[in-house]
Write an enzyme that holds these catalytic residues in place. Structure first.
Site, mmCIF file in Angstrom:
data_model
loop_
_atom_site.group_PDB
_atom_site.id
_atom_site.type_symbol
_atom_site.label_atom_id
_atom_site.label_comp_id
_atom_site.label_asym_id
_atom_site.label_seq_id
_atom_site.Cartn_x
_atom_site.Cartn_y
_atom_site.Cartn_z
ATOM 1 C CG ASP A 495 36.879 44.895 40.997
ATOM 2 O OD1 ASP A 495 37.403 44.873 42.121
ATOM 3 O OD2 ASP A 495 35.824 44.293 40.721
ATOM 4 C CE LYS A 496 41.097 39.534 44.303
ATOM 5 N NZ LYS A 496 40.438 38.266 43.824
ATOM 6 C CB THR A 497 36.575 39.380 42.371
ATOM 7 O OG1 THR A 497 37.472 39.260 43.469
ATOM 8 C CG2 THR A 497 35.756 38.123 42.227
ATOM 9 C CB ALA A 877 26.622 48.146 41.918
#
Length: 1247
Positions: A495-497, A877
Site C-alpha cells: 500500500d502507499k499512504t 482496513a
C-alpha cells in the site's frame, strides 16, 4: 408472519415442470465464489449400509466421510433435481475445486418476492402463506427462484434495478411495519454476526485432523505393546500442540467478533410511511427503510443512498485514506419536468458520491431549513460493503503451498514403503510359523515405524522458534503456518499512504507566472507581497476542506496547500444555516499579520484596517475534483466586489489546455518535465474573472465546462510526497534479492507513479505505460488506450518524445524496461473484457492505483494465478481482504487490518518485510531439514527392523525409547534453532519437497544407510566367534586383549521371548544410532538461508554429547546400561570394526551431501545450463537452484511431460511475450475487445 422449518419431502412437485433428473446448476455465475450445485435426496438403504460400514470399521468410515464431504453425500443420497433436493452438493469452480454440502430448508412467507406489496397489511392469514426453499452457506442465504429454476442471492434494493428518480418517488416515504417484517424474513436481521465457536467445537474439529487420528492409532498400538513411555511423550506433545492451536483460533474469532460488534448494533431513527419518526435498533433495518441521519453523525449500520441533505463522511474503513468525503443527495431527474435529462439506473458503485457505506463514519451533516437528512437503506447485514469484507476474512480461499502438497505426496511414498514392509513381515512370519496375533502387531508396528507419528510436532518446532524470533523483532503472528510460506515470497504488494510514504504530501515550493513567464521558484506562499494575489487566493479557495469539531479536515494535499497560505477558513454554524433557504458559503480570509504595517499617516492606517476587515472571499460554488477530468474548480466572490471569480486547480497539462495560450509560458513543458523527473507532484493553478451579470442562482445551475475555459495561467505548486526513511533501502534490498515489488493503492494514479519513481520501484531509465481501459458504452466495445510516458505529467505537446520511446524487442522486453500502471476500474474492465491480457498486465504491472478493497484482493488472485508467491503489506482496513488472501500478509496497523492479517508489525514501516522473508526462509529450510531427517529416521529404523524380522528379532522397547526420545526428539527440537541468515540473499529456497536437491539428498542417504546396515548385518554373521546368542554365550572372553572389560554384561539376564538380545541386534543398534546423528549433521545446513550449525550451540552440544555417550557405551560397556538397553557383549575386534564402519559411513554421508550434491553435480548441471542457453539455469546462482532445475527436468522426462524447464507460469508467460513482437503495445494505440468469441483483439491508432 410465521417462519417454520418443514420437511423437504412435503415440497416435491410434479417432475414434469422441472428440468431433467440430475441437473447441474451454477450459482454466483461470473463471481469469484462461483459454484456448481447439484441436488440429492436422502436414501434409506444407503444410510443403513453406511451405518453398518461405520460399525465394522470402528467409526473410521465416518471419519473418511467427514474428511471428504462429496463422498458423504454420494454414499448417503441419490441424485435428484436441484428444485426437489433435500441435500445440495456444491463445488467451487476455481482451481481449488472445494466441496461443500448443505441442507435445503423451507420457510413460510406471505409472498415469494420480498419487494411485493402486501394486499391486506396486518391481516395475513395462513392460507396466503407460500413455501420458500432456501439454504445458507458462508453467511449467505440463497433462495429458490421458480422462474429461473435456480437458487439466487437477494442482495437488497439494487435487485429491483431502480432508476434514481424511482428511488425518490417510490422508496423515499418509508415502510409500514408489515412490510418491514415481510422483508426481514428474506434479508434477516441487519447484523454482521461473527459467531465465536465453542471450545468443544474447535477441539472436535482439531482432533479429527488425519494426523492426530494416526497418532491416536499409534498410541493405542504402542500401549498394547507396553511401549508406554514414548506413547506418553507423543500424547503430551499432541496436547500442547492442540492447546496452542485452539488458543490462537479462539483469539482470532474473538478479535474479529469484537471489531465487528463494536458499532454493529445501535439506536437509529427510522422515517415511517405515516410521516412519523420511530426509534429502533439498527438490527431491525431492512432494504427500503428510510433512515434519518443524526446531525452529530453516526457509524453507518448499513449501506444507504442519501436522498436529502449532505454528509461529511470518513471512509477510511473502506479506502484506507483518512480523508473526509462529502456525500450529496442522489439527484432526482424526474423533478425537473422542463428538461429531458437522463435517468440512470442506481448502483452503489456508480453512485458512490451519494451512497453511505456500512462501517463508515458520518462526521457531520448539512441540511436545508426544516429538512431532515435522510437515506434509503439499500443493503443490510453481510450484503453490505463491510459485510463482504468480513466474509472475505471469515471464508478466505485456501492458500495453495507446494510444501504441504509435497509433504502429503512424500507421506504417500512412505506409506507405499510401509506396505512393502507389511507384506514382507507377513511372509517372513508365516514362513517361521509365528502366531497370528504377533503377526498383526508386527505388521501394524512397521506402519508406525515408517510413517512417524511425531512428524507434525517435529515440523512445528521450527515454526514455533521462528514465531518467537519474529515476536522479538516486533512482528506478531496469528497464523504460524504462514511463516513457512513467507520463505517463498517472490513478489510483495505495498500500500502507499502510511506504508511506503508518510501520510499526505508536503509543499516543496511554488512557481508563479507573471506576464506569460515563470518567476523564480519560491519556498513559501505566506508572504506579505502575495497576500492579495490571485495565486494565493486560488490556493486558499480551490479545495474541499471543511471544519469538523473546529478542526480543518479534508484531502491531505488540500490541507497542506491551504496551511501554506496561512489563511483562515470559517463555515456557517447549524443555527446560521437553518435561517437561510440555502447553505451558507464557506469564507476564507488572510490573517492580520500578513498585511504590511502602516508606515505613514493615520489615515493610511485606517485604509489598511479597512482592507484587512473587508478582504475575505466566499466560496459560492464548488465543482469537486474529478479523477477523469483531473481537475477541480470553485466560483468565489470577494467581499465588496460586484463580479465573481473562478479558480481552477489540477494536472498541469490539463490546466494549461484550458488557459489562454498567451498566458502559458513557452518553457512550460520543459519546467514541468524537470520537476516531474525529480519525483515531485506538480499542480497547476488558473484564474478567470467572470462576468458581472452572472448571479448566485445562475452559478448554482451552470455547467462546469462554461466556467473552466479561457482562463489565465497562474503558475505551479510543487508538492513532495515524502517517503518514509526506510522505504528506499528496503525496496533496494528486495530488488537485490530478486523479489518483485508492486504498489497497490487507493490513491491517485499520478501520485502513485511519482512515488514509485521516487522510491526506485520504477528505475529512472524505465518507461511507464499507462493502460486506461474503458467499458463498453453507446454500442462501442470495450477498449484499452495505451500511453507511454516518462512521467504522467508529461504534456501531450511533447508527442515526439512518445514516439521516441518505441521499445525494441532486443532492448526493452529482454531487460524488462517497461512497467504498466493501471487503475482499479481499468483492471476490472480488463479482467472482464480482456481476460487474456490480465495476466500479461500483471506480469509487468508495477503501479495499481485507485484500487477498491475487493480489487486489491482480485489483483492478488491474478498474481497468484501465474504462480507468484504473493506478499501484501498494508495498514488500513481496506487492505483486509488482500492481506488475508495473500500468501503472506503483514499489517502495519494494530487496528482492523491486524485481525485479517497473519502478521502484524509494531514498527510502522516496511523494514519488517525483509525480516519476515528471512525468517520465513529460515523456517522453510528448517522444515525441509526436519522433514528429510524424519524421513531418514523412519527409513533407517525401518531397515533395522526389517533386517531383524528376518531372524525373528526386533529392537527392544528401551532401544526404541533411546532412539525415539534421546536421539530423535532431542535432535529435532534443537536442529530447528538455527537463526535466519543476517541478509536477504538473491537465491530462493526450493519450492517443495519434490525437487531435485531434496530428492537426491534423501535418496543418496537412504542408499548409504541401507548399504552399511546390510554390510554390518551380514558381516557379524560371518565372524569366527559368531553363534546364535544365548544367555550362556561368552563371545567377549574369546579375546586376549585387556584394553577393554571382557565380562559378559548380560550373563545374568533371562533370554527374552521376543529374541531381542543377539549380536545382530546389538550391531545394528550401534550403527543405526550413529546414522541418525550423521544425517542430522549433514541435513542441518546453514548459509545462505540460516546461520551455520556451529552457532546453534544447543544442537552442537547435544549432538556432541550423544556421539560421546554412544561411543562410550560401545567401547566401554557398562553392565547396567547394557542390561537396560538389552545389548549383548561382543568382542573388542568387532567393536573396532564397528568403529571403522561408522567412520566410513560418516565420511561417505558427508561426502555425498556436501561435495557430490553441492559441488560436482552443480558444476555439471550449471555448465550444461549455460551451454543450452536456458535463461532459468543462467539465472540460478546456487547449487540448490541448479539441481532443482535438473531434478524438475528429470521428473518431467520420467512423467513424459516433455521439456518443462520453465516451471512457473510467469516464467513461461515471460518467454512467450519475449517472442511476441506486438508486445508491449505501441504508444498511442488502442486495443479493442473481441466482437465474437472466436475473434482476436484488434489494435488501432488512438483517437
Amino acid at each position: 408472519m410465521v417462519l417454520a422449518a418443514l420437511p423437504c419431502t412435503s415440497l416435491r412437485r410434479q417432475r414434469g415442470t422441472m428440468m431433467g433428473k440430475g441437473d447441474l446448476k451454477i450459482v454466483n455465475k461470473g463471481l469469484e465464489d462461483e459454484m456448481e450445485i447439484s441436488g440429492y435426496r436422502l436414501c434409506r438403504w444407503k444410510l443403513v449400509l453406511v451405518g453398518l460400514g461405520a460399525l465394522c470399521t470402528g467409526g473410521f468410515l465416518l471419519l473418511v466421510l467427514y474428511w471428504i464431504p462429496n463422498w458423504l453425500v454420494w454414499t448417503t443420497c441419490t441424485r435428484t433435481t436441484v428444485g426437489e433436493a433435500e441435500m445440495l452438493l456444491l463445488r467451487s469452480t476455481d482451481e481449488f475445486k472445494r466441496w461443500f454440502w448443505t441442507r435445503v430448508r423451507v420457510m413460510l412467507a406471505p409472498g415469494r418476492d420480498p419487494f411485493d406489496r402486501l394486499d391486506v397489511p396486518g391481516k395475513t392469514t395462513k392460507k396466503q402463506m407460500v413455501e420458500i426453499r432456501y439454504f445458507t452457506l458462508h453467511s449467505t442465504t440463497y433462495f429458490w427462484n421458480g422462474t429461473a429454476q435456480n437458487f439466487e442471492v437477494l442482495k437488497g434494493l439494487e435487485d429491483l434495478i431502480l432508476t434514481c428518480s424511482s428511488i425518490h418517488s417510490d422508496h423515499s416515504a418509508g415502510l409500514t411495519k408489515d412490510l418491514q417484517d415481510f422483508r426481514r424474513l428474506f434479508f434477516g436481521e441487519n447484523e454482521i454476526d461473527v459467531k465465536v465457536p465453542s471450545l468443544f467445537k474447535l477441539l472436535l474439529k482439531e482432533v479429527l485432523n488425519p494426523f492426530y487420528i494416526f497418532q491416536l492409532f499409534s498410541v493405542i498400538l504402542w500401549s498394547t505393546n507396553s511401549y508406554y513411555y514414548y506413547a506418553g511423550t507423543i500424547v503430551f506433545m499432541s496436547i500442547v500442540s492442540i492447546a496452542t492451536s485452539l488458543y490462537t483460533i479462539k483469539k482470532q474469532y474473538v478479535m474479529l467478533h469484537d471489531m465487528v460488534a463494536a458499532h454493529s448494533v445501535m439506536r437509529v431513527s427510522i422515517y415511517k410511511a405515516d410521516n412519523e419518526i420511530e426509534d429502533a435498533m439498527s438490527t431491525d433495518l431492512v432494504p427500503g427503510d428510510v433512515m434519518v441521519i443524526p446531525t452529530n453523525g453516526t457509524i453507518m449500520p448499513c449501506d444507504a443512498v442519501l436522498i436529502s441533505g449532505m454528509c461529511i463522511v470518513n471512509e477510511s474503513m473502506l479506502t484506507g485514506e483518512s480523508v473526509p468525503v462529502t456525500k450529496t443527495n442522489l439527484p432526482d431527474p424526474g423533478q425537473d419536468k422542463r428538461e429531458s435529462t437522463s435517468d440512470p439506473v442506481y448502483s452503489t458503485d456508480g453512485h458512490k458520491r451519494h451512497t453511505l457505506f456500512c462501517g463508515t463514519q458520518v462526521i457531520q451533516t448539512r441540511f436545508y431549513s426544516g429538512e431532515l437528512v435522510k437515506a434509503v437503506v439499500v443493503r443490510t447485514g453481510f450484503s453490505t460493503a463491510k459485510g463482504q469484507l468480513v466474509r472475505s476474512i471469515l471464508y478466505p480461499k485456501p492458500t495453495d503451498f507446494k510444501l504441504y502438497r509435497d509433504a502429503y505426496l512424500f507421506l504417500m511414498c512412505l506409506v507405499a514403503v510401509a506396505a512393502i514392509g507389511f507384506i514382507y513381515t507377513i511372509v517372513i512370519s508365516i514362513m517361521h510359523q509365528v502366531p497370528a496375533q504377533t503377526i498383526i502387531v508386527k505388521c501394524l508396528d512397521i506402519i508406525t515405524i515408517t510413517v512417524p507419528p511425531a512428524l507434525p510436532a517435529a515440523m512445528t518446532a521450527g515454526i514455533v522458534y521462528a514465531q518467537r524470533r519474529l515476536k522479538r523483532a516486533g512482528i506478531f503472528c496469528i497464523s504460524p503456518q504462514r511463516i513457512n510460506i513467507c520463505g517463498q515470497l517472490n513478489l510483495v504488494c505495498f500500500d502507499k499512504t502510511g506504508t511506503l510514504t508518510e501520510d499526505g504530501l508536503d509543499l516543496w515550493g511554488i512557481q508563479r507566472v507573471e506576464a506569460g513567464c515563470f518567476c523564480c521558484s519560491e519556498e513559501k506562499a505566506c508572504q506579505e507581497y502575495l497576500v492579495t494575489s490571485a495565486f494565493v487566493a486560488c490556493m486558499a479557495t480551490c479545495h474541499s476542506l471543511t471544519r469538523i469539531d473546529g478542526k480543518l479536515s479534508g484531502d491531505p494535499l488540500d490541507l497542506k496547500m491551504f496551511e501554506a497560505t496561512g489563511w483562515v477558513l470559517e463555515e456557517a454554524s447549524e443555527e446560521e444555516t437553518s435561517l437561510h433557504n440555502n447553505i451558507m458559503p464557506t469564507v476564507v480570509r488572510p490573517p492580520r499579520q500578513l498585511f504590511p504595517e502602516p508606515v505613514s499617516s493615520p489615515g493610511q492606517d485606517v485604509e489598511l484596517n479597512e482592507l484587512h476587515s473587508s478582504y475575505e472571499i466566499g466560496v459560492v460554488r464548488q465543482f469537486p475534483f474529478s479523477s477523469s477530468l483531473q481537475r477541480m474548480s470553485v466560483v468565489v466572490r470577494r467581499l465588496g466586489e460586484k463580479h465573481m471569480d473562478a479558480y481552477l486547480k489540477g494536472a498541469p497539462e490539463v490546466v494549461a489546455g484550458l488557459c489562454k495560450e498567451e498566458t502559458v509560458p513557452a518553457d512550460f513543458a520543459h519546467v514541468l518535465e524537470d520537476y516531474t523527473k525529480l519525483g515531485f507532484r506538480v499542480l497547476a493553478l488558473a484564474h478567470r474573472c467572470l462576468e458581472a451579470k452572472l448571479t448566485w442562482h445562475k452559478v448554482q445551475n451552470i455547467n462546469r465546462d462554461v466556467i473552466e475555459n479561457s482562463m489565465d495561467f497562474l503558475g505551479l505548486i510543487i508538492m513532495q510526497n515524502k517517503l518514509k526513511a526506510e522505504t528506499p533501502k528496503v525496496l533496494e534490498d528486495l530488488r537485490q534479492a530478486n523479489i518483485r515489488t508492486v504498489m497497490v493503492t487507493g490513491d491517485n494514479m499520478l501520485t502513485a507513479i511519482s512515488v514509485a519513481r521516487d522510491c526506485r520501484m520504477i528505475p529512472p531509465q524505465h518507461r511507464v505505460i499507462i493502460a486506461d481501459a474503458l467499458p463498453p458504452k453507446d454500442g462501442q466495445t470495450a477498449r484499452i488506450d495505451w500511453q507511454y510516458t516518462d512521467d504522467p505529467g508529461l504534456p501531450a505537446s511533447k508527442g515526439a518524445q512518445y514516439e521516441a520511446v518505441e521499445m525494441g524487442l532486443d532492448e526493452a522486453v529482454d531487460e524488462e524496461r517497461y512497467h504498466f500502471a493501471i487503475s482499479g476500474k481499468s483492471l476490472a474492465v480488463v479482467i472482464e473484457h480482456f481476460p487474456d491480457l490480465a495476466q500479461k498486465l500483471a506480469l509487468h504491472g508495477t503501479v495499481f492505483a485507485r484500487m477498491a478493497p475487493d480489487q486489491k484482493t482480485q489483483l492478488v488472485e491474478v498474481l497468484q494465478s501465474i504462480d507468484y508467491c504473493v506478499g501484501m503489506c498494508g495498514d488500513g482496513a481496506n487492505d483486509c481482504g488482500a492481506l488475508k488472501r495473500a500468501h503472506g500478509g503483514i499489517s502495519l496497523s494494530e487496528l482492523e487490518a491486524s485481525v485479517a492479517s497473519p502478521f502484524t508489525s509494531k514498527t510502522p514501516d516496511i523494514s519488517c518485510v525483509p525480516t519476515l522473508i528471512r525468517e520465513g526462509r529460515a523456517a522453510l529450510i528448517t522444515s525441509f531439514c526436519v522433514f528429510k531427517f524424519m524421513a531418514l529416521y523412519s527409513i533407517i529404523q525401518y531397515i533395522s527392523v526389517t533386517l531383524l524380522y528376518s531372524i525373528l528379532s526386533n529392537l527392544g522397547d528401551f532401544q526404541f525409547l533411546f532412539i525415539d526420545i534421546a536421539i530423535i526428539l532431542v535432535i529435532v527440537f534443537t536442529m530447528s534453532l538455527n537463526p535466519a541468515w543476517k541478509q536477504l540473499v538473491a537465491q530462493h529456497p526450493p519450492s517443495g519437497l519434490i525437487s531435485g536437491p531434496l530428492l537426491l539428498s534423501v535418496l543418496t542417504q537412504i542408499l548409504v544407510s541401507l548399504g552399511f546396515q546390510v554390510l554390518c548385518f551380514l558381516s557379524v554373521q560371518h565372524q569366527s566367534w559368531y553363534e546364535k546368542w544365548t544367555p550362556a554365550s561368552d563371545a567377549c572372553n574369546t579375546t586376549g586383549l585387556k584394553i577393554l572389560p571382557t565380562h559378559n554384561a548380560t550373563a545374568g539376564h533371562n533370554h527374552s521371548s521376543k529374541n531381542i538380545m543377539n549380536y545382530e541386534n546389538t550391531s545394528l543398534f550401534y550403527v543405526s544410532c550413529f546414522q541418525y546423528l550423521v544425517v542430522a549433521i549433514v541435513f542441518s545446513k546453514g548459509k545462505p538461508f540460516r546461520q551455520p550449525s556451529y552457532k546453534n550451540w544447543p544442537f552442537l552440544l547435544l549432538v556432541s554429547a550423544l556421539y560421546f555417550f554412544t561411543f562410550f557405551i560401545m567401547l566401554y560397556p557398562i553392565p547396567a546400561i547394557d542390561a537396560f538397553l538389552q545389548i549383548v557383549c561382543v568382542p573388542v575386534q568387532w567393536r573396532l570394526m564397528l568403529v571403522i564402519i561408522i567412520l566410513v559411513n560418516t565420511g561417505l554421508s558427508v561426502l555425498m551431501e556436501t561435495f557430490i550434491l553441492d559441488v560436482v553435480l552443480w558444476r555439471l548441471v550449471f555448465s550444461r545450463g549455460k551451454r543450452s542457453g536456458s535463461d532459468v539455469a543462467v539465472a540460478s546462482q546456487t547449487p540448490q537452484s541448479a539441481i532443482d532445475l535438473w531434478g524438475a527436468k528429470c521428473l518431467s522426462w520420467l512423467c513424459c511431460r516433455g521439456n518443462a524447464a520453465l516451471s512457473t507460469r510467469y516464467e513461461r508467460l515471460a518467454q512467450e511475450l519475449k517472442m511476441d513482437h506486438s508486445w508491449p503495445p505501441q504508444p498511442k494505440t488502442t486495443t479493442v475487445a473481441k466482437t465474437t468469441e472466436n475473434s482476436s483483439y484488434s489494435v488501432v491508432p488512438a483517437h
